[in-house]
Design a protein around this motif. Structure first.
Motif, mmCIF file in Angstrom:
data_model
loop_
_atom_site.group_PDB
_atom_site.id
_atom_site.type_symbol
_atom_site.label_atom_id
_atom_site.label_comp_id
_atom_site.label_asym_id
_atom_site.label_seq_id
_atom_site.Cartn_x
_atom_site.Cartn_y
_atom_site.Cartn_z
ATOM 1 N N SER A 58 38.490 41.906 37.052
ATOM 2 C CA SER A 58 37.671 41.918 38.257
ATOM 3 C C SER A 58 38.206 43.007 39.187
ATOM 4 C CB SER A 58 37.761 40.558 38.944
ATOM 5 O OG SER A 58 37.271 40.635 40.249
ATOM 6 N N PRO A 59 37.340 43.719 39.904
ATOM 7 C CA PRO A 59 37.808 44.775 40.805
ATOM 8 C C PRO A 59 38.711 44.279 41.935
ATOM 9 C CG PRO A 59 35.394 44.685 40.774
ATOM 10 C CD PRO A 59 35.894 43.600 39.885
ATOM 11 N N CYS A 64 46.040 41.010 38.611
ATOM 12 C CA CYS A 64 45.737 41.872 37.463
ATOM 13 C C CYS A 64 46.363 43.254 37.677
ATOM 14 C CB CYS A 64 44.238 42.023 37.263
ATOM 15 S SG CYS A 64 43.386 40.506 36.803
ATOM 16 N N LYS A 65 46.231 43.772 38.893
ATOM 17 C CA LYS A 65 46.814 45.077 39.211
ATOM 18 C C LYS A 65 48.333 45.034 39.046
ATOM 19 C CE LYS A 65 43.151 46.220 42.446
ATOM 20 N NZ LYS A 65 42.764 46.281 43.849
ATOM 21 N N ALA A 66 48.952 43.942 39.466
ATOM 22 C CA ALA A 66 50.406 43.802 39.333
ATOM 23 C C ALA A 66 50.809 43.728 37.859
ATOM 24 C CB ALA A 66 50.889 42.559 40.088
ATOM 25 N N HIS A 81 39.101 48.854 33.276
ATOM 26 C CA HIS A 81 37.654 48.687 33.400
ATOM 27 C C HIS A 81 37.446 47.516 34.371
ATOM 28 C CE1 HIS A 81 37.264 51.162 29.755
ATOM 29 N NE2 HIS A 81 38.288 50.471 29.319
ATOM 30 N N SER A 82 37.051 47.818 35.599
ATOM 31 C CA SER A 82 36.860 46.786 36.615
ATOM 32 C C SER A 82 35.378 46.520 36.824
ATOM 33 C CB SER A 82 37.472 47.224 37.945
ATOM 34 O OG SER A 82 38.865 47.292 37.850
ATOM 35 N N PHE A 83 34.981 45.290 36.584
ATOM 36 C CA PHE A 83 33.628 44.858 36.907
ATOM 37 C C PHE A 83 33.619 43.351 37.034
ATOM 38 C CE2 PHE A 83 34.055 45.914 32.446
ATOM 39 C CZ PHE A 83 33.586 44.820 31.761
ATOM 40 N N HIS A 103 42.386 38.433 33.075
ATOM 41 C CA HIS A 103 42.117 39.763 32.532
ATOM 42 C C HIS A 103 42.346 39.763 31.022
ATOM 43 C CE1 HIS A 103 46.421 39.802 33.670
ATOM 44 N NE2 HIS A 103 46.549 40.376 32.488
ATOM 45 N N THR A 104 41.739 40.729 30.358
ATOM 46 C CA THR A 104 41.851 40.882 28.912
ATOM 47 C C THR A 104 42.222 42.326 28.617
ATOM 48 O OG1 THR A 104 40.114 39.230 28.578
ATOM 49 C CG2 THR A 104 40.623 40.666 26.711
#
Length: 182
Positions: A58-59, A64-66, A81-83, A103-104
């Protein structure tokens, strides 16, 4: 007298010059030889020592960013790929709902790494040979203290699962402490 002052100034200048030259030649002040150049590489080109991962998230997801920072700092190169709607990826890769997380990541070999799987276990997994029914690894949910889910010094032991196409799993690793992840 003028000659004496000139000799002292010249001697001081020579000493300073020698010190500067020697300092500029020391290894501590040399530019590192492993730095990346300013050359722009073509898209999808990965440095030879890294492992490429496509990460779907997810954006707005901060954890997920960490996690992406964690894997990128441990030998991976992530293409993000963020959506907002990406459950289709999880279904396409046969990740049963009970093994899903936020996230995957998918390797170039097509293996999946679902959730906050430590880079250590992804590297270990990729080096191994697996049967055709293995799809990858998962850390279901979001255990506190896993990479990307750090909260102060809190840690919740968790398992890394080896996922299979038929929806079954095996325990790949038991992570009992923060240090076990590295």
């Amino acid at each position: 007298m003028f000659k004496s002052k000139f000799k002292i100034k010249l001697r001081s200048f020579v000493y300073c010059f020698v010190v500067i030259v020697l300092a500029s030649c020391s290894k501590e002040n040399q530019a590192p030889t492993n730095t990346t150049s300013n050359v722009v590489e073509p898209p999808n080109k990965v440095k030879p020592h890294t492992i490429a991962l496509d990460v779907y998230k997810s954006p707005s997801c901060g954890c997920c960013k960490a996690w992406i920072n964690h894997v990128d700092n441990h030998g991976f190169e992530s293409k993000v790929h963020s959506f907002d709607d990406f459950p289709g990826i999880k279904e396409e890769k046969s990740i049963a709902p009970r093994y899903r997380s936020c996230h995957t990541a998918i390797s170039t070999d097509g293996y999946v790494f679902e959730g906050h799987v430590p880079a250590k276990y992804i590297q270990q997994f990729i080096k191994q040979t697996h049967s055709q029914d293995v799809i990858g690894l998962s850390v279901p949910a979001m255990p506190v203290g896993s990479p990307g889910m750090e909260v102060d010094d809190r840690f919740q032991p968790y398992r890394v699962l080896l996922l299979k196409v038929d929806g079954s799993y095996e325990i790949y690793a038991n992570v009992q402490s923060y240090e076990d992840q590295f």
